[in-house]
Write an enzyme that holds these catalytic residues in place. Structure first.
Site, PDB file in Angstrom:
ATOM      1  N   LYS A  29      -6.862   4.760   5.990  1.00 39.28           N
ATOM      2  CA  LYS A  29      -5.452   4.464   6.310  1.00 39.28           C
ATOM      3  C   LYS A  29      -4.636   5.756   6.367  1.00 39.28           C
ATOM      4  O   LYS A  29      -4.682   6.549   5.420  1.00 39.28           O
ATOM      5  CB  LYS A  29      -4.835   3.568   5.234  1.00 39.28           C
TER       6      LYS A  29
ATOM      7  N   THR B 199       0.800  -1.237   0.000  1.00 35.53           N
ATOM      8  CA  THR B 199       0.000   0.000   0.000  1.00 35.53           C
ATOM      9  C   THR B 199       0.833   1.288   0.000  1.00 35.53           C
ATOM     10  O   THR B 199       0.576   2.186  -0.809  1.00 35.53           O
ATOM     11  CB  THR B 199      -0.943  -0.004   1.217  1.00 35.53           C
TER      12      THR B 199
HETATM   13 ZN    ZN Z   1      -3.081  -1.477  -0.395  1.00 40.46          ZN
HETATM   14 ZN    ZN Z   2      -3.375  -5.043   1.576  1.00 36.75          ZN
END
Ligand code: ZN
Ligand code: ZN
Length: 541
Positions: free
Chosen positions: A161, A79
């Site tokens: 996130k 990510t």
């Molecule tokens: Zn990701």
């Molecule tokens: Zn992931």
């Protein structure tokens, strides 16, 4: 004849002037929206295509430009490097975001990608809030927009996130907001400001996570319509805490805010905050172009828990398609269709569950990092008489215990050679390369280039491991993960839509690094400082 030539020349000249006029009048859109769908495989555009409506993914595919073969050109496909690559046009070797977590080879300190001990949380808990883009070593295209407009453009990052909000919004962001599991609130850090904007506080005070968790997760449509997935109860899916089986309705989700990350409402609340940001900050309503970076994470958390063949993933994408349609409609009403440019992409894809593939007789497997590390260290101890010489096998890399090796007096190259030999004997391993002596590695393209692009001397392990196709590290018998070079992890969607974007598609290979270069070209601003991508000329016509 002369007259005809002169007339033709005049005609061509006026055509050129005419063709250039719109660009001269409007060199930039009012707003750019970057939309990253976490763990979205390219084939999800087609896997569920017959179930999508006309106003979500299909609107972007029909009225925008579809780069069908967009590939990631580095390792590992996680990510933080993914979001960083999209916005810097650069690779871990240069931009420094070598993984989600890494060990600094110079100091031995373990880092989380956006960890920053020098900032304090604003609106949330200490653990969730000590975050900034300080570990990012290059500018983002969002930074370049701010620089190009003498800071008149404004940039915001929004995601569940922290890393997916902070890294896209760059060093010069006006704000970045992410979700704090311990409070259920969206928060920021003192890197950006000393207080939460009033609109974020007001949003938090609505306590939406509580109501979303109480509502649970039910199927959008009757179960017999979900024909693209395995039966609801299958052995490849993980369960929510407290559930007897991984089946719908998921109506006893409890009140652990972490659960919000794994359900469609996690994407819904992120888009709601993005809309609230746009309205309150009046994005797209001034002379300079603004930039809104949105990353939707629920697709990733659910993907890890359920794997691609689950009813849950089919429902997640059906709901995402409708959420996307609503978001586009909102942008039309606030900014005006044709006044904003939007790109939609992913930070990486994801593998099929390895047990599912094995059940179909496709070579695949799942390896425990912790188990392999223990075995490797035991093997080295037997051979060399020293314990714990390897510190980690994270990120498909070997990180040595440099302090231990230095004090042991054992030759470092000898240890590395033994590690390479030990790894090469394992069934899941296709290639192993000592990145400090990469000239000796016999590895085919494109893996070779991906290894070089991904290797950051200070932040990557010194030995790179490449698994056989279908194999991955560490997620147990259910769910799935990503991180490898293989197309299921590195072939991502890339859709362009709106201001100055022609209708069309290309099957020519482009790279994730080309996104920032293309946005920079569209906006007539400098490419980011570490950019190695090329402009996708189909878009900038
Ligand atoms: Zn990701
Ligand atoms: Zn992931």
């Amino acid at each position: 004849m002369k007259h005809i030539l002169l007339l033709t020349a005049f005609f061509l000249l006026s055509l050129t002037v005419f063709a250039q006029r719109p660009a001269a009048q409007s060199p930039r859109p009012k707003l750019v929206v970057g939309l990253v769908i976490d763990q979205m495989r390219w084939d999800y555009l087609y896997r569920y295509n017959d179930r999508y409506g006309n106003d979500g993914f299909k609107r972007l595919m029909r009225d925008g430009f579809n780069c069908q073969n967009t590939m990631i050109s580095y390792l590992p496909s996680f990510t933080a490097p993914g979001h960083t690559c999209v916005y810097t046009g650069s690779v871990p070797s240069i931009h420094g975001i070598a993984a989600n977590d890494w060990i600094d080879n110079r100091t031995g300190k373990a880092w989380y990608c956006t960890e920053d001990p020098e900032v304090a949380p604003v609106g949330g808990s200490r653990r969730a809030g000590m975050m900034s883009p300080r570990n990012l070593l290059a500018t983002t295209v969002t930074d370049e927009l701010r620089l190009a407009t003498n800071m008149k453009s404004r940039v915001f990052g929004i995601s569940l996130k922290d890393r997916s909000s902070i890294l896209p919004a760059g060093h010069l962001a006006n704000g970045a907001f992410w979700f704090d599991d311990s409070t259920g609130n969206f928060i920021t850090s003192t890197y950006y400001s000393s207080t939460l904007p009033a609109w974020v506080t007001a949003f938090n005070n609505r306590h939406l996570p509580d109501s979303f968790l109480s509502k649970g997760w039910t199927l959008l449509e009757p179960e017999n319509k979900y024909t693209h997935s395995l039966p609801d109860n299958n052995p490849y899916e993980g369960k929510f805490a407290g559930e007897a089986a991984p089946v719908f309705p998921h109506d006893k989700l409890g009140h652990d805010y972490n659960t919000l990350r794994k359900i469609p409402a996690g994407n819904g609340i992120t888009l709601m905050l993005a809309e609230t940001c746009l309205e309150n900050e009046k994005l797209g309503q001034q002379d300079a172009t603004d930039f809104l970076c949105v990353s939707l994470s629920a697709t990733d958390y659910a993907g890890h828990q359920f794997a691609p063949n689950a009813l849950e993933m089919e429902d997640m994408y059906l709901r995402l398609d409708r959420q996307l349609a609503e978001f586009l409609h909102f942008l039309d009403s606030k900014i005006g269709a044709g006044n904003y440019t939007l790109f939609l992409t992913a930070d990486h894809g994801g593998a099929h569950n390895s047990n599912y593939l094995e059940s179909l007789k496709i070579p695949a497997g799942n390896v425990s990092e912790g188990g392999a590390l223990k075995e490797l260290n035991q093997g080295l101890a037997q051979e060399l008489g020293a314990d714990s010489l390897v510190r980690a096998l994270d990120n498909y890399q070997v990180t040595l215990n440099e302090k231990k090796i230095a004090s042991s007096g054992i030759d470092r190259d000898k240890i590395k050679k033994l590690i390479v030999r030990w790894l090469q004997a394992r069934p899941e391993v296709a290639y192993v390369a000592d990145m400090e002596h990469f000239e000796n590695a016999v590895v085919p393209e494109p893996i070779r280039t991906m290894m070089v692009n991904g290797y950051n001397r200070n932040r990557s392990g010194c030995i790179q491991i490449i698994f056989q196709p279908g194999w991955y590290n560490g997620y147990g018998p259910t769910g799935t993960t990503h991180g490898t070079w293989n197309p299921y992890d590195t072939h991502i969607p890339l859709l362009w839509y709106g201001w100055h974007v022609p209708k069309g598609e290309t099957y020519g290979t482009v790279y994730m690094t080309d996104i920032a270069a293309t946005v920079a070209a569209l906006l007539h601003i400098q490419m980011p400082g570490g950019c190695v991508g090329k402009v996708i000329t189909d878009i900038v016509k």
